[in-house]
Design a protein around this motif. Structure first.
Motif, PDB file in Angstrom:
ATOM      1  N   GLY A  24      32.549  45.367  37.835  1.00 61.91           N
ATOM      2  CA  GLY A  24      31.893  46.321  38.714  1.00 61.91           C
ATOM      3  C   GLY A  24      30.815  47.080  37.970  1.00 61.91           C
ATOM      4  O   GLY A  24      29.652  46.698  37.970  1.00 61.91           O
ATOM      5  N   TYR A  25      31.210  48.154  37.274  1.00 59.17           N
ATOM      6  CA  TYR A  25      30.267  48.945  36.490  1.00 59.17           C
ATOM      7  C   TYR A  25      29.684  48.090  35.373  1.00 59.17           C
ATOM      8  O   TYR A  25      30.433  47.485  34.594  1.00 59.17           O
ATOM      9  CB  TYR A  25      30.988  50.161  35.912  1.00 59.17           C
ATOM     10  N   GLU A  26      28.345  48.028  35.312  1.00 56.14           N
ATOM     11  CA  GLU A  26      27.658  47.198  34.312  1.00 56.14           C
ATOM     12  C   GLU A  26      28.231  45.782  34.306  1.00 56.14           C
ATOM     13  O   GLU A  26      28.552  45.207  33.261  1.00 56.14           O
ATOM     14  CB  GLU A  26      27.762  47.826  32.925  1.00 56.14           C
ATOM     15  N   ALA A  27      28.342  45.202  35.507  1.00 55.59           N
ATOM     16  CA  ALA A  27      29.032  43.923  35.672  1.00 55.59           C
ATOM     17  C   ALA A  27      28.430  42.812  34.825  1.00 55.59           C
ATOM     18  O   ALA A  27      29.163  42.001  34.235  1.00 55.59           O
ATOM     19  CB  ALA A  27      29.022  43.520  37.148  1.00 55.59           C
ATOM     20  N   GLU A  28      27.113  42.750  34.738  1.00 56.77           N
ATOM     21  CA  GLU A  28      26.480  41.654  34.010  1.00 56.77           C
ATOM     22  C   GLU A  28      26.790  41.720  32.515  1.00 56.77           C
ATOM     23  O   GLU A  28      26.875  40.686  31.852  1.00 56.77           O
ATOM     24  CB  GLU A  28      24.972  41.664  34.244  1.00 56.77           C
ATOM     25  N   THR A  29      26.935  42.921  31.985  1.00 53.77           N
ATOM     26  CA  THR A  29      27.282  43.054  30.571  1.00 53.77           C
ATOM     27  C   THR A  29      28.625  42.396  30.289  1.00 53.77           C
ATOM     28  O   THR A  29      28.790  41.673  29.297  1.00 53.77           O
ATOM     29  CB  THR A  29      27.329  44.542  30.169  1.00 53.77           C
ATOM     30  N   VAL A  30      29.607  42.656  31.166  1.00 51.46           N
ATOM     31  CA  VAL A  30      30.932  42.057  30.994  1.00 51.46           C
ATOM     32  C   VAL A  30      30.860  40.547  31.198  1.00 51.46           C
ATOM     33  O   VAL A  30      31.390  39.765  30.401  1.00 51.46           O
ATOM     34  CB  VAL A  30      31.938  42.685  31.974  1.00 51.46           C
ATOM     35  N   ARG A  31      30.197  40.139  32.264  1.00 52.48           N
ATOM     36  CA  ARG A  31      30.121  38.715  32.582  1.00 52.48           C
ATOM     37  C   ARG A  31      29.438  37.915  31.468  1.00 52.48           C
ATOM     38  O   ARG A  31      29.919  36.856  31.055  1.00 52.48           O
ATOM     39  CB  ARG A  31      29.363  38.526  33.908  1.00 52.48           C
ATOM     40  N   GLU A  32      28.308  38.414  30.978  1.00 50.79           N
ATOM     41  CA  GLU A  32      27.570  37.685  29.950  1.00 50.79           C
ATOM     42  C   GLU A  32      28.380  37.568  28.666  1.00 50.79           C
ATOM     43  O   GLU A  32      28.392  36.508  28.014  1.00 50.79           O
ATOM     44  CB  GLU A  32      26.242  38.383  29.668  1.00 50.79           C
ATOM     45  N   SER A  33      29.050  38.644  28.292  1.00 52.09           N
ATOM     46  CA  SER A  33      29.827  38.601  27.050  1.00 52.09           C
ATOM     47  C   SER A  33      30.979  37.603  27.148  1.00 52.09           C
ATOM     48  O   SER A  33      31.170  36.771  26.252  1.00 52.09           O
ATOM     49  CB  SER A  33      30.369  39.996  26.731  1.00 52.09           C
ATOM     50  N   LEU A  34      31.735  37.658  28.230  1.00 52.23           N
ATOM     51  CA  LEU A  34      32.898  36.781  28.352  1.00 52.23           C
ATOM     52  C   LEU A  34      32.499  35.342  28.641  1.00 52.23           C
ATOM     53  O   LEU A  34      33.187  34.399  28.222  1.00 52.23           O
ATOM     54  CB  LEU A  34      33.832  37.309  29.439  1.00 52.23           C
ATOM     55  N   SER A  35      31.386  35.152  29.344  1.00 47.96           N
ATOM     56  CA  SER A  35      30.946  33.785  29.654  1.00 47.96           C
ATOM     57  C   SER A  35      30.415  33.063  28.422  1.00 47.96           C
ATOM     58  O   SER A  35      30.343  31.830  28.403  1.00 47.96           O
ATOM     59  CB  SER A  35      29.863  33.813  30.738  1.00 47.96           C
ATOM     60  N   SER A  36      30.021  33.815  27.403  1.00 49.65           N
ATOM     61  CA  SER A  36      29.487  33.187  26.195  1.00 49.65           C
ATOM     62  C   SER A  36      30.571  32.559  25.334  1.00 49.65           C
ATOM     63  O   SER A  36      30.264  31.840  24.383  1.00 49.65           O
ATOM     64  CB  SER A  36      28.715  34.226  25.367  1.00 49.65           C
ATOM     65  N   ARG A  37      31.825  32.829  25.656  1.00 48.86           N
ATOM     66  CA  ARG A  37      32.943  32.267  24.891  1.00 48.86           C
ATOM     67  C   ARG A  37      33.497  31.027  25.577  1.00 48.86           C
ATOM     68  O   ARG A  37      33.394  30.872  26.789  1.00 48.86           O
ATOM     69  CB  ARG A  37      34.059  33.297  24.736  1.00 48.86           C
ATOM     70  N   GLU A  38      34.098  30.158  24.793  1.00 48.66           N
ATOM     71  CA  GLU A  38      34.803  28.997  25.341  1.00 48.66           C
ATOM     72  C   GLU A  38      36.288  29.337  25.420  1.00 48.66           C
ATOM     73  O   GLU A  38      36.958  29.516  24.401  1.00 48.66           O
ATOM     74  CB  GLU A  38      34.576  27.769  24.462  1.00 48.66           C
ATOM     75  N   TRP A  39      36.782  29.441  26.643  1.00 47.35           N
ATOM     76  CA  TRP A  39      38.184  29.776  26.858  1.00 47.35           C
ATOM     77  C   TRP A  39      38.977  28.503  27.136  1.00 47.35           C
ATOM     78  O   TRP A  39      38.443  27.553  27.718  1.00 47.35           O
ATOM     79  CB  TRP A  39      38.323  30.734  28.039  1.00 47.35           C
ATOM     80  N   PRO A  40      40.252  28.464  26.770  1.00 45.18           N
ATOM     81  CA  PRO A  40      41.055  27.258  27.011  1.00 45.18           C
ATOM     82  C   PRO A  40      41.482  27.087  28.462  1.00 45.18           C
ATOM     83  O   PRO A  40      42.032  26.038  28.815  1.00 45.18           O
ATOM     84  CB  PRO A  40      42.270  27.460  26.100  1.00 45.18           C
ATOM     85  N   VAL A  41      41.262  28.110  29.298  1.00 47.02           N
ATOM     86  CA  VAL A  41      41.560  28.000  30.726  1.00 47.02           C
ATOM     87  C   VAL A  41      40.334  28.507  31.491  1.00 47.02           C
ATOM     88  O   VAL A  41      39.486  29.205  30.926  1.00 47.02           O
ATOM     89  CB  VAL A  41      42.810  28.821  31.119  1.00 47.02           C
ATOM     90  N   PRO A  42      40.202  28.166  32.771  1.00 49.37           N
ATOM     91  CA  PRO A  42      39.061  28.672  33.546  1.00 49.37           C
ATOM     92  C   PRO A  42      39.064  30.199  33.623  1.00 49.37           C
ATOM     93  O   PRO A  42      40.102  30.818  33.885  1.00 49.37           O
ATOM     94  CB  PRO A  42      39.265  28.044  34.932  1.00 49.37           C
ATOM     95  N   VAL A  43      37.914  30.806  33.401  1.00 51.98           N
ATOM     96  CA  VAL A  43      37.722  32.250  33.555  1.00 51.98           C
ATOM     97  C   VAL A  43      36.618  32.460  34.574  1.00 51.98           C
ATOM     98  O   VAL A  43      35.483  32.021  34.373  1.00 51.98           O
ATOM     99  CB  VAL A  43      37.375  32.928  32.211  1.00 51.98           C
ATOM    100  N   GLU A  44      36.963  33.092  35.680  1.00 53.00           N
ATOM    101  CA  GLU A  44      36.036  33.300  36.783  1.00 53.00           C
ATOM    102  C   GLU A  44      35.782  34.799  36.960  1.00 53.00           C
ATOM    103  O   GLU A  44      36.523  35.633  36.438  1.00 53.00           O
ATOM    104  CB  GLU A  44      36.621  32.711  38.078  1.00 53.00           C
ATOM    105  N   PHE A  45      34.762  35.139  37.742  1.00 54.71           N
ATOM    106  CA  PHE A  45      34.386  36.534  37.931  1.00 54.71           C
ATOM    107  C   PHE A  45      34.197  36.821  39.415  1.00 54.71           C
ATOM    108  O   PHE A  45      33.629  36.012  40.156  1.00 54.71           O
ATOM    109  CB  PHE A  45      33.089  36.851  37.180  1.00 54.71           C
TER     110      PHE A  45
END
Length: 393
Positions: free
Chosen positions: A54-75
Motif C-alpha cells: 500500500g504505502y510506497e507500494a512500488e518500493t516494496v514490490r521492486e525490492s522483493l521482485s528483484s529476488r529469486e524466491w523458491p515459491v511464487p511471490v505475488e503482490f
C-alpha cells in the motif's frame, strides 16, 4: 500453505524513519524486515506468498521482485489502509481453495511458524508480563475462545502474535464492520473463527513486533546474532575482525580497523582506518565510517556518513545522514533510568538503559556537535557546529 503477508502500512510510530520508506523495508541484518517474514513463511512450508502492499507500494514490490524466491511471490494493492481485515480482503481474489495463513510483515517470528502452519485453524501466541497493552487471547488449554483488545483485566498472559491460519470458510467473514477505532479488524475474523472452529494457540518462544525505533535495533540484534558471517569484500590484512562479521562484495575495510561481530557491512560501505565497529551493528549500502570513529550497536542506513573522530552508540540513522566530524552521541542517562523517546508526540520508555538518537533521512550535524540520549532529529534537520542538542528537532 498459501500465505498472505501484510506489508501495506506506513509505520507512523517509526517516524521519522518511515517518512520516505515503508516500515516493511527497514533494514534488518542485510535485508528488509518483510524479507525475513517471507523467508520464515517459506521455511515453515508456504507454497505461495501473496504480499499486500500500500504505502510506497512500488518500493516494496521492486525490492522483493528483484529476488529469486523458491515459491511464487505475488503482490496485491490495498488502496486505502483501513485495517488488517481490509488488507487480507484485498488479497482474497488471489487466494485459492483451502486454508490460508496471514502474517504481519513487520514482525519477526521464530521457527514455531511451522507448527502454526500444521495446526490450523490456529493463532500464534506469545507470553508477556504486561499483556494489557496488547490483544490478549482467551484460552482454555491450547484452545482459543476469543481475543480481547488491551483489557484492564487480562484473561491470560498470552498475547496475539499476529500470525494466523484460517479455514477457507473464513474468506467471506473478512467483510467485517468498522471497529471503535474506525478500522476493519482481523481480530473480528479470528473471533468468528473461534466461535465456529476449534482454534489452537501455538506459542512462539521468540517474537518481536518491530513498531518503534528501538525495536529496529532489537530486530538487528536478533538476526545478526544468527548470522555466520562471510567476507566477500576488500578487507585489509591489517584490519582486526572478530566474531561473526559479514563484509559484502564491494565493501572496504581499511588498515587498523577493529570490527567485533555480529556486524554486517553492506556492499559499497567503507570502514576507515583505525575505526572501531562493535555490537550488533548494521552498515547499509555505501555507508561510510571514518578514521578513528566508534560505532556501537547501531543501524546506519544507506548513504549515511559517520566521519572521523565521531562516537555513535545505540542509535538509528536513516538514509543520507551526515554526522559532522567530532559529533558525539550520548546514550546513557545520569540517573540510570531507561532512555525515553518521542513516539507519536508522547515520550515513552525504550526500556533500554542505553539508547542514543534517531535520525530521519538527510540529517546533517555540524562539527563537534553533541546530541543527547533520546533525541530525535526529523527528516532534513540540521545541527550547528559546536551545538549541544538536548531536545528533539
Amino acid at each position: 500453505m498459501q500465505t498472505v503477508v501484510l506489508a501495506a502500512g506506513e509505520g507512523t510510530r517509526m517516524r521519522p524513519l518511515t517518512d520516505r520508506l515503508p516500515k516493511p523495508m527497514l533494514p534488518v541484518a542485510g535485508e528488509p524486515l518483510v524479507g525475513h517474514c517471507i523467508e520464515g513463511a517459506i521455511a515453515a512450508g508456504a507454497s505461495r506468498v501473496v504480499v499486500v502492499v500500500g504505502y510506497e507500494a512500488e518500493t516494496v514490490r521492486e525490492s522483493l521482485s528483484s529476488r529469486e524466491w523458491p515459491v511464487p511471490v505475488e503482490f496485491v494493492v490495498q488502496t486505502e489502509q483501513r485495517g488488517t481485515a481490509d488488507a487480507v480482503r484485498a488479497a482474497r481474489e488471489a487466494l485459492r481453495d483451502g486454508p490460508f495463513a496471514v502474517l504481519n510483515g513487520d514482525v519477526l517470528y521464530d521457527d514455531s511458524l511451522r507448527e502454526l502452519f500444521e495446526s490450523g485453524p490456529a493463532v500464534g501466541s506469545f507470553r508477556v508480563d504486561d499483556p494489557g497493552s496488547y490483544g490478549v487471547l482467551e484460552t482454555e488449554g491450547d484452545r482459543v475462545h476469543g481475543v480481547v483488545e488491551k483489557p484492564d483485566d487480562p484473561p491470560s498472559e498470552l498475547v496475539n502474535a499476529g500470525a494466523y491460519v484460517f479455514p477457507e470458510a473464513a474468506l467471506p467473514w473478512l467483510d467485517v464492520e468498522e471497529s471503535d477505532r474506525g478500522e476493519l479488524e482481523l481480530t473480528d475474523v479470528l473471533q468468528r473463527t473461534c466461535e465456529s472452529f476449534d482454534v489452537t494457540a501455538v506459542p512462539f518462544d521468540r517474537w518481536l513486533d518491530v513498531g518503534r525505533p528501538w525495536e529496529l535495533l532489537a530486530a538487528n540484534e536478533w538476526k545478526l546474532s544468527e548470522a555466520d558471517g562471510r567476507l566477500a569484500g576488500e578487507v585489509s590484512p591489517d584490519a582486526d575482525l572478530r566474531g561473526h562479521v559479514t563484509v559484502e562484495q564491494g565493501a572496504t575495510i581499511e588498515p587498523g580497523a577493529v570490527i567485533e561481530g555480529p556486524v554486517y557491512v553492506s556492499s559499497g560501505a567503507h570502514v576507515g582506518p583505525n575505526a572501531y565497529v562493535r555490537g550488533a551493528t548494521y552498515l547499509g549500502p555505501d555507508a561510510k565510517v571514518g578514521h578513528a570513529v566508534e560505532v556501537k550497536n547501531s543501524v546506519v542506513m544507506a548513504d549515511s556518513h559517520v566521519p572521523h573522530l565521531t562516537y555513535l552508540g545505540d542509535s538509528v540513522l536513516g538514509r543520507g545522514v551526515n554526522l559532522g566530524a567530532g559529533t558525539t552521541v550520548a546514550n546513557l542517562r545520569h540517573d540510570g533510568e531507561p532512555v525515553r523517546l518521542t513516539v507519536k508526540g508522547n515520550r515513552v520508555s525504550t526500556e533500554r538503559r542505553k539508547f542514543g538518537i534517531v535520525c530521519g533521512d538527510d540529517v546533517k550535524t555540524g562539527i563537534n556537535s553533541t546530541l543527547n540520549a533520546g533525541v530525535t532529529l526529523s527528516t532534513g534537520a540540521t545541527v550547528d557546529p559546536g551545538e549541544t542538542v538536548l531536545r528533539d528537532r
